[in-house]
Scaffold this motif. Structure first.
Motif, PDB file in Angstrom:
ATOM      1  N   THR A 117      42.791  41.069  41.988  1.00 47.30           N
ATOM      2  CA  THR A 117      41.735  41.337  41.285  1.00 47.30           C
ATOM      3  C   THR A 117      41.393  39.955  40.666  1.00 47.30           C
ATOM      4  O   THR A 117      42.344  39.066  40.230  1.00 47.30           O
ATOM      5  N   SER A 118      40.271  39.423  40.825  1.00 46.62           N
ATOM      6  CA  SER A 118      39.814  38.058  40.385  1.00 46.62           C
ATOM      7  C   SER A 118      39.798  37.963  38.620  1.00 46.62           C
ATOM      8  O   SER A 118      40.133  39.142  38.252  1.00 46.62           O
ATOM      9  N   ALA A 119      39.716  37.178  38.200  1.00 49.17           N
ATOM     10  CA  ALA A 119      39.683  36.973  36.730  1.00 49.17           C
ATOM     11  C   ALA A 119      38.176  37.346  36.440  1.00 49.17           C
ATOM     12  O   ALA A 119      37.311  37.233  37.101  1.00 49.17           O
ATOM     13  N   PRO A 120      38.353  38.058  35.157  1.00 48.80           N
ATOM     14  CA  PRO A 120      36.872  38.694  34.743  1.00 48.80           C
ATOM     15  C   PRO A 120      35.888  37.808  34.544  1.00 48.80           C
ATOM     16  O   PRO A 120      36.188  36.704  33.990  1.00 48.80           O
ATOM     17  N   PHE A 121      34.721  38.077  34.576  1.00 48.22           N
ATOM     18  CA  PHE A 121      33.576  37.284  34.404  1.00 48.22           C
ATOM     19  C   PHE A 121      32.628  38.183  33.590  1.00 48.22           C
ATOM     20  O   PHE A 121      32.388  39.618  33.779  1.00 48.22           O
ATOM     21  N   SER A 122      31.664  37.752  32.793  1.00 55.10           N
ATOM     22  CA  SER A 122      30.726  38.681  32.073  1.00 55.10           C
ATOM     23  C   SER A 122      29.392  38.170  32.490  1.00 55.10           C
ATOM     24  O   SER A 122      29.015  37.213  32.762  1.00 55.10           O
ATOM     25  N   VAL A 123      28.482  39.382  32.673  1.00 54.85           N
ATOM     26  CA  VAL A 123      27.193  39.149  32.964  1.00 54.85           C
ATOM     27  C   VAL A 123      26.360  40.365  32.598  1.00 54.85           C
ATOM     28  O   VAL A 123      26.846  41.526  32.543  1.00 54.85           O
ATOM     29  N   GLY A 124      25.096  40.231  31.678  1.00 55.71           N
ATOM     30  CA  GLY A 124      24.446  41.239  31.176  1.00 55.71           C
ATOM     31  C   GLY A 124      25.260  42.096  30.047  1.00 55.71           C
ATOM     32  O   GLY A 124      24.995  43.461  29.944  1.00 55.71           O
ATOM     33  N   GLY A 125      26.260  41.212  29.340  1.00 53.55           N
ATOM     34  CA  GLY A 125      26.688  42.030  28.323  1.00 53.55           C
ATOM     35  C   GLY A 125      27.837  42.778  28.809  1.00 53.55           C
ATOM     36  O   GLY A 125      28.592  43.630  27.837  1.00 53.55           O
ATOM     37  N   HIS A 126      28.330  42.688  29.903  1.00 56.16           N
ATOM     38  CA  HIS A 126      29.357  43.511  30.257  1.00 56.16           C
ATOM     39  C   HIS A 126      30.427  42.638  31.078  1.00 56.16           C
ATOM     40  O   HIS A 126      30.103  41.689  31.605  1.00 56.16           O
ATOM     41  N   ASP A 127      31.743  43.216  31.323  1.00 55.58           N
ATOM     42  CA  ASP A 127      32.747  42.454  32.241  1.00 55.58           C
ATOM     43  C   ASP A 127      32.712  42.885  33.379  1.00 55.58           C
ATOM     44  O   ASP A 127      32.743  44.343  33.672  1.00 55.58           O
ATOM     45  N   TRP A 128      33.051  42.054  34.407  1.00 56.68           N
ATOM     46  CA  TRP A 128      33.088  42.607  35.801  1.00 56.68           C
ATOM     47  C   TRP A 128      34.413  41.713  36.394  1.00 56.68           C
ATOM     48  O   TRP A 128      34.725  40.716  35.881  1.00 56.68           O
ATOM     49  N   ALA A 129      34.363  42.197  37.890  1.00 57.01           N
ATOM     50  CA  ALA A 129      35.637  41.525  38.329  1.00 57.01           C
ATOM     51  C   ALA A 129      35.563  41.899  39.644  1.00 57.01           C
ATOM     52  O   ALA A 129      34.725  43.118  40.103  1.00 57.01           O
ATOM     53  N   VAL A 130      36.218  41.097  40.669  1.00 59.94           N
ATOM     54  CA  VAL A 130      36.030  41.340  42.208  1.00 59.94           C
ATOM     55  C   VAL A 130      37.375  41.883  42.683  1.00 59.94           C
ATOM     56  O   VAL A 130      38.246  41.265  42.160  1.00 59.94           O
ATOM     57  N   GLU A 131      37.510  42.978  43.280  1.00 65.61           N
ATOM     58  CA  GLU A 131      38.649  43.392  43.970  1.00 65.61           C
ATOM     59  C   GLU A 131      38.828  43.275  45.128  1.00 65.61           C
ATOM     60  O   GLU A 131      37.799  43.265  46.363  1.00 65.61           O
ATOM     61  N   TYR A 132      40.001  42.485  45.718  1.00 63.89           N
ATOM     62  CA  TYR A 132      40.124  42.033  47.122  1.00 63.89           C
ATOM     63  C   TYR A 132      41.032  42.640  47.801  1.00 63.89           C
ATOM     64  O   TYR A 132      42.366  42.916  47.277  1.00 63.89           O
TER      65      TYR A 132
END
Length: 352
Positions: free
Chosen positions: A39-54
């Motif tokens: 999993t990538s480091a989390p990042f925030s967009v639109g007031g929510h936390d996201w991550a990329v799963e590889y």
């Protein structure tokens, strides 16, 4: 990490991108089996936390020949977050490779039930390994994320009446002049014709040429009544404190020019303000112009003997008796009890 915001009407769009760098592609491929991920480091967009799963060996089982990528909404309890995303392999210059880029064509909804969206078959491992984009056993992938916030569109109330009212007040492009009660009023032929079938017939018909050349005289109306009539025609409203006397005059004017809504407003005003001093005048008005609602309201008021006696002592009674004797005949026919039929018949003959 670049970011920008765009605002468009009822939609607020926030965009960001993050880069997932897989150092040691071969090691990750050897250590993580099908269905296992990093999993990538989390990042925030639109007031929510996201991550990329590889998933270096794909997910699910039938995708073990591919790399799988998923965008994950990590914010706990988030519901119905709408987003669009693009996954791209980056070349040596850090630019997306079009042939190794995937974009969802529709906005996806992320929720507690479905928190991840992506591609089972993002890229064939064999294709990637033959390409020039796996450099020094390092793979670089960028995720562009756009979060869409639906916001309620607040539609302001119509201000057409204000613009037309200003047009009347400022006389902008006025092409008509009326002479009423010693005063002159400017107006617009098209507005009057649109609001009144009578004005339409007069101003767009036989009177069209003469109305353009000289002021149109209206001799049987007071200036303040005509001013109030114009105000309604342009703004579709009456003055806030419409008194009963003006309501009566406006009712006649509205009837003359067939302005139905104004007639109803004025008739309602008179119906709600019937008293002993005004009922005779209102009844005469109703009879002469065929205002059936007002006439019925007056009859109901005069069904009380005390109201009837008070009306007969008012200033308007003599006018009612001389101008509308038939309405008094109708009134008597309604208020006399059935057992006095003979008396009623005698009284009726007095008006024949």
């Amino acid at each position: 990490m670049a970011e920008h915001c765009e605002i468009s009407a009822a939609i607020v769009v926030e965009e960001k991108w993050c880069v997932l760098k897989v150092d040691g592609y071969s090691r990750a491929k050897a250590l993580l089996k099908n269905g296992e991920w990093m999993t990538s480091a989390p990042f925030s967009v639109g007031g929510h936390d996201w991550a990329v799963e590889y998933f270096p060996n794909g997910h699910p089982k039938d995708c073990d020949h591919s790399i799988s990528l998923y965008l994950l909404l990590q914010s706990a309890g988030a519901e119905d977050v709408k987003a669009k995303y693009t996954f791209s392999v980056l070349d040596k210059n850090g630019e997306p490779v079009p042939s190794y880029s995937r974009t969802n064509n529709t906005t996806e909804t992320f929720s507690k039930e479905v928190s991840a969206w992506g591609y089972n078959n993002f890229i064939e491992k064999a294709d990637l390994e033959r390409s020039e984009h796996l450099r020094d056993d390092c793979l670089t992938i960028r995720c562009n994320l756009t979060v869409v916030h639906d916001e309620e569109t607040i539609v302001p109330p119509s201000d057409l009446h204000q613009h037309l009212g200003d047009l009347l007040m400022n006389n902008d492009a006025a092409d008509l002049t009326f002479q009423v009660g010693g005063q002159r009023f400017s107006a617009h032929r098209c507005v009057l014709a649109a609001r009144s079938s009578v004005f339409k017939a007069e101003l767009l018909g036989a009177m069209k040429e003469s109305s353009s050349a000289s002021p149109i005289e209206i001799n049987d109306m007071e200036a303040d009544v005509f001013k109030a009539l114009l105000h309604f025609i342009y703004t579709d409203s009456v003055r806030p404190f419409l008194d009963v006397v003006m309501a009566g005059h406006l009712l006649v004017a509205a009837d003359r020019y067939n302005i139905v809504r104004l007639k109803l407003i004025c008739e309602k005003k008179l119906c709600c303000h019937i008293d002993s001093n005004m009922v005779a005048t209102s009844l005469a008005l109703a009879e002469q112009h065929g205002f059936h609602g007002l006439k019925e309201a007056c009859f109901q008021f005069l069904a009380s003997p005390s109201n009837l006696e008070a009306m007969m002592e008012s200033e308007g009674y003599e006018h009612l008796k001389s101008s509308c004797p038939s309405v008094l005949k109708e009134l008597i026919a309604r208020i006399l009890p059935a057992e006095l039929k003979a008396v009623k018949n005698i009284i009726m003959t007095m008006w024949e």
